[in-house]
Design a protein around this motif. Structure first.
Motif, mmCIF file in Angstrom:
data_model
loop_
_atom_site.group_PDB
_atom_site.id
_atom_site.type_symbol
_atom_site.label_atom_id
_atom_site.label_comp_id
_atom_site.label_asym_id
_atom_site.label_seq_id
_atom_site.Cartn_x
_atom_site.Cartn_y
_atom_site.Cartn_z
ATOM 1 N N ARG A 105 -4.596 9.497 15.274
ATOM 2 C CA ARG A 105 -5.096 8.558 14.296
ATOM 3 C C ARG A 105 -4.829 7.118 14.641
ATOM 4 O O ARG A 105 -5.667 6.324 14.748
ATOM 5 N N ARG A 150 11.803 5.154 8.892
ATOM 6 C CA ARG A 150 11.422 5.583 7.423
ATOM 7 C C ARG A 150 12.443 5.785 6.654
ATOM 8 O O ARG A 150 13.285 6.675 6.813
ATOM 9 N N ASN A 155 -8.046 8.728 -0.612
ATOM 10 C CA ASN A 155 -7.319 7.774 0.094
ATOM 11 C C ASN A 155 -8.317 7.226 1.200
ATOM 12 O O ASN A 155 -9.087 7.760 1.761
ATOM 13 N N ALA A 159 -6.437 0.005 1.798
ATOM 14 C CA ALA A 159 -5.417 -0.065 0.671
ATOM 15 C C ALA A 159 -4.835 -1.580 0.816
ATOM 16 O O ALA A 159 -4.810 -2.177 -0.232
ATOM 17 N N ASP A 201 -2.968 4.556 -2.607
ATOM 18 C CA ASP A 201 -4.235 4.892 -1.833
ATOM 19 C C ASP A 201 -4.358 6.512 -1.925
ATOM 20 O O ASP A 201 -4.198 7.048 -0.922
ATOM 21 N N LYS A 203 -4.707 2.941 5.130
ATOM 22 C CA LYS A 203 -3.890 1.853 5.086
ATOM 23 C C LYS A 203 -4.639 0.263 5.043
ATOM 24 O O LYS A 203 -4.493 -0.517 4.250
ATOM 25 N N ALA A 217 5.788 0.600 1.973
ATOM 26 C CA ALA A 217 6.493 1.395 0.969
ATOM 27 C C ALA A 217 7.823 1.967 1.400
ATOM 28 O O ALA A 217 8.734 2.276 0.682
ATOM 29 N N ASP A 218 7.888 2.215 2.706
ATOM 30 C CA ASP A 218 8.994 3.227 3.262
ATOM 31 C C ASP A 218 10.177 2.489 3.721
ATOM 32 O O ASP A 218 10.978 2.984 4.277
ATOM 33 N N GLU A 236 4.282 8.069 -1.109
ATOM 34 C CA GLU A 236 5.395 7.480 -0.961
ATOM 35 C C GLU A 236 6.425 7.891 -2.112
ATOM 36 O O GLU A 236 7.299 7.055 -2.482
ATOM 37 N N PRO A 244 0.817 -1.373 0.043
ATOM 38 C CA PRO A 244 -0.139 -0.032 -0.030
ATOM 39 C C PRO A 244 0.800 1.165 0.050
ATOM 40 O O PRO A 244 1.760 1.204 0.726
ATOM 41 N N CYS A 245 0.582 2.515 -0.976
ATOM 42 C CA CYS A 245 1.253 3.283 -0.959
ATOM 43 C C CYS A 245 0.576 4.732 -0.818
ATOM 44 O O CYS A 245 -0.345 4.758 -1.557
ATOM 45 N N TYR A 246 0.976 5.533 0.236
ATOM 46 C CA TYR A 246 0.228 6.698 0.404
ATOM 47 C C TYR A 246 1.478 7.927 0.672
ATOM 48 O O TYR A 246 2.044 7.993 1.589
ATOM 49 N N THR A 252 5.626 9.609 8.473
ATOM 50 C CA THR A 252 4.277 8.629 8.614
ATOM 51 C C THR A 252 3.007 9.438 8.833
ATOM 52 O O THR A 252 3.256 10.710 9.314
ATOM 53 N N THR A 253 1.986 9.138 8.477
ATOM 54 C CA THR A 253 0.762 9.619 8.399
ATOM 55 C C THR A 253 -0.056 9.286 9.938
ATOM 56 O O THR A 253 -0.991 9.724 10.045
ATOM 57 N N TRP A 254 0.662 8.486 11.005
ATOM 58 C CA TRP A 254 0.142 8.072 11.974
ATOM 59 C C TRP A 254 0.595 9.058 13.083
ATOM 60 O O TRP A 254 1.210 9.200 13.731
HETATM 61 N N1 UDP Z 1 -0.349 3.850 3.792
HETATM 62 C C1 UDP Z 1 -1.599 3.830 3.033
HETATM 63 N N2 UDP Z 1 -2.594 4.666 3.298
HETATM 64 C C2 UDP Z 1 -2.590 5.357 4.154
HETATM 65 C C3 UDP Z 1 -1.711 5.608 5.108
HETATM 66 C C4 UDP Z 1 -0.438 4.801 4.964
HETATM 67 O O1 UDP Z 1 -1.570 3.128 2.207
HETATM 68 O O2 UDP Z 1 -3.625 6.186 4.350
HETATM 69 C C5 UDP Z 1 0.747 3.254 3.772
HETATM 70 C C6 UDP Z 1 2.149 4.058 3.327
HETATM 71 O O3 UDP Z 1 2.386 4.324 2.103
HETATM 72 C C7 UDP Z 1 3.177 2.579 3.948
HETATM 73 C C8 UDP Z 1 2.394 1.732 4.898
HETATM 74 O O4 UDP Z 1 0.894 2.173 4.523
HETATM 75 O O5 UDP Z 1 3.583 1.857 2.927
HETATM 76 C C9 UDP Z 1 2.621 2.131 6.249
HETATM 77 O O6 UDP Z 1 2.429 3.506 6.661
HETATM 78 P P1 UDP Z 1 3.503 4.130 7.575
HETATM 79 O O7 UDP Z 1 4.652 4.007 7.100
HETATM 80 O O8 UDP Z 1 3.015 5.673 7.444
HETATM 81 O O9 UDP Z 1 2.967 3.481 8.901
HETATM 82 P P2 UDP Z 1 4.033 3.062 10.257
HETATM 83 O O10 UDP Z 1 5.267 2.460 9.235
HETATM 84 O O11 UDP Z 1 4.472 4.306 11.148
HETATM 85 O O12 UDP Z 1 3.091 2.012 10.868
#
Ligand code: UDP
Ligand code: MG
Length: 348
Positions: free
Chosen positions: A230, A219, A90, A96, A62, A93, A114-115, A33, A29-31, A224-226
């Motif tokens: 959230r 990353r 969107n 997606a 996404d 995650k 994806a990160d 990225e 899943p990519c948001y 991160t979007t968290w």
């Molecule tokens: N992602 C997504 N949709 C979203 C948020 C995140 O597809 O709304 C993807 C993001 O691109 C990544 C994965 O989910 O590949 C994990 O996200 P992130 O690295 O932000 O989370 P963490 O590693 O902090 O759990």
């Protein structure tokens, strides 16, 4: 693996799995990225090419607001085995990831981020364990490096609460990075629930599981979007999706309060009968009224929360909407795409 494989007919070929080359799907899943896509495939593709399996990569865009889709399409044009599902906005995650799992065709499916926090170099080990006969191979993080104290405390509290409330144990430090056999993914795909707490869903389906360890880094790029809210919402989603304890506990608390009240009533009646009526206590009345009122509103709020979730499930809206799919010749797996295609045909 069918039950036949344990029988005499198959004993002659140890380690034998399927007559053809096994196929592996990596789901990403990519948001937003864009900065990571090139680096990701530079590391991922050599690993996949070196493995003795047929592979595909299903990337789900996404609803990114940056160049993620363009980057993914570049890779897709160079390597058609890298396929792209583009969602209409969107969806988050979990949705997606669900979209990716629904489109993946492999005998084994590996979701990863994806990160580059999930090292692609681990894939051969995941596949090796699968070929040993495990249905689920979970990649477990060594330590939560690079995470804030608040994040760690919250994770602790969440796991503690989850363990007590729900009947499925959630493996610690295990994210979505794992390998799942086709039969596991087929079941996950059939689960209709909209609150997709994937970690819990994966744990709920069971099967023969094992785990391997890895070191998770920071990353590669982007952020991160968290955020805190959230994460909090995500945790509450997880708890309420896998437990009705928050609904039930109020029955217990109500029972205890009633018991206490009954004892207190008896004491007051006896006191009044023996010593006569005493000066009425304003404090005790106001405290009781406020306390009970508070508890009632809290309970109502929790019932409301579950009711809202039931409402969401009942509406039965799709989990995600696919705008376009590239390299995937299976619109039938996606009910919306199939319905759209049918509508277009009918209109022509
Ligand atoms: N992602 C997504 N949709 C979203 C948020 C995140 O597809 O709304 C993807 C993001 O691109 C990544 C994965 O989910 O590949 C994990 O996200 P992130 O690295 O932000 O989370 P963490 O590693 O902090 O759990
Ligand atoms: Mg990440």
């Amino acid at each position: 693996m069918s039950s036949l494989e344990g029988s005499a007919a198959f004993v002659a070929a140890p380690g034998f799995r399927t007559p053809r080359t096994p196929t592996v799907s990596v789901v990403i899943p990519c948001y937003n990225e864009a900065q990571n896509i090139t680096a990701l495939f530079e590391r991922l593709l050599p690993v996949l090419d070196a493995m003795p399996v047929a592979w595909e990569v299903v990337c789900v865009n996404d609803g990114s607001r940056d160049d993620t889709l363009a980057r993914l399409m570049e890779v897709h044009h160079q390597r058609p085995q890298v396929k792209v599902v583009d969602l209409s906005r969107n969806f988050g995650k979990e949705a997606a990831l669900s979209a990716g799992l629904a489109h993946a065709r492999g005998d084994a499916i590996i979701p990863m981020d994806a990160d580059l926090q999930h090292p692609p170099e681990l894939l051969p080990e995941l596949v090796a364990r699968w070929q040993e006969g495990y249905d689920v191979v979970i990649a477990v993080r060594h330590a939560r490096v690079g995470q804030s104290l608040r994040h760690r405390v919250m994770a602790r509290a969440f796991y503690w609460a989850f363990d007590r409330m729900s009947e499925v144990p959630l493996p610690r430090e295990a994210g979505d990075f794992r390998l799942m056999d086709r039969k596991v993914v087929d079941i996950v795909n059939r689960m209709p629930e909209r609150t997709r707490f994937m970690k819990g869903i994966f744990a709920w389906v069971g099967f023969r599981q094992t785990s391997i360890r890895y070191e998770q880094g920071d990353r590669a790029g982007g952020k991160t979007t968290w955020n805190f809210l959230r994460l909090l919402r995500f945790s509450l989603d997880g708890l309420t999706a896998f437990s009705v304890f928050p609904l039930r506990v109020w029955g217990l608390i109500g029972g205890l309060i009633s018991l206490f009240a009954f004892v207190y009533i008896v004491i007051r009646l006896l006191r009044t009968a023996i010593f006569g009526i005493d000066v009425p206590g304003y404090e005790s009345i106001i405290v009781t009224v406020l306390f009970l009122g508070g508890i009632q509103l809290l309970t109502l709020g929790i019932i409301g929360d579950y009711l809202g979730r039931v409402f969401n499930e009942v509406k039965g809206r799709p989990l995600y909407i696919v705008r376009s799919a590239h390299g995937l010749d299976s619109p039938d797996v996606d009910p919306i795409a199939a319905a759209d295609a049918a509508a277009v045909r009918a209109a022509e």
